[in-house]
Write a protein that holds these residues in place. Sequence first.
Motif: not given
Length: 106
Positions: A21, A25, A28-29, A32, A75-76
């Motif tokens: 991933e 991205a 976005e990854t 996680e 980022l979040e």
Amino acid sequence: MRDPGLDRHEWETEWQALESELEDAPAETLPELCDLVERMLVARGFPINDEVADDGMEPDLRVEYRSAREVALRLERGDDVDPGDIGDAIGNLRDIYAQLIDRPDN
């Protein structure tokens, strides 16, 4: 009692999925990826959320993890984050993962 090899297998499987991933991205990854490394640190006995016990955590791991976590939090929140910071955070997490994956349980 949980089989230590089971954690390792789960971590490797999740890591591989996140690595693929990352190519498409990374921003976005990254959160996680941070979550996975945090679970690994906790499972290996590193006190990541205890400022007092934090002295027992290897300084490089502490600095690399916190740096990566800060980028993930930015980022979040939706902050603008330099792609170089994202790349550095991913590199830090890869280093930590490599150190933890073969480490025996405490």
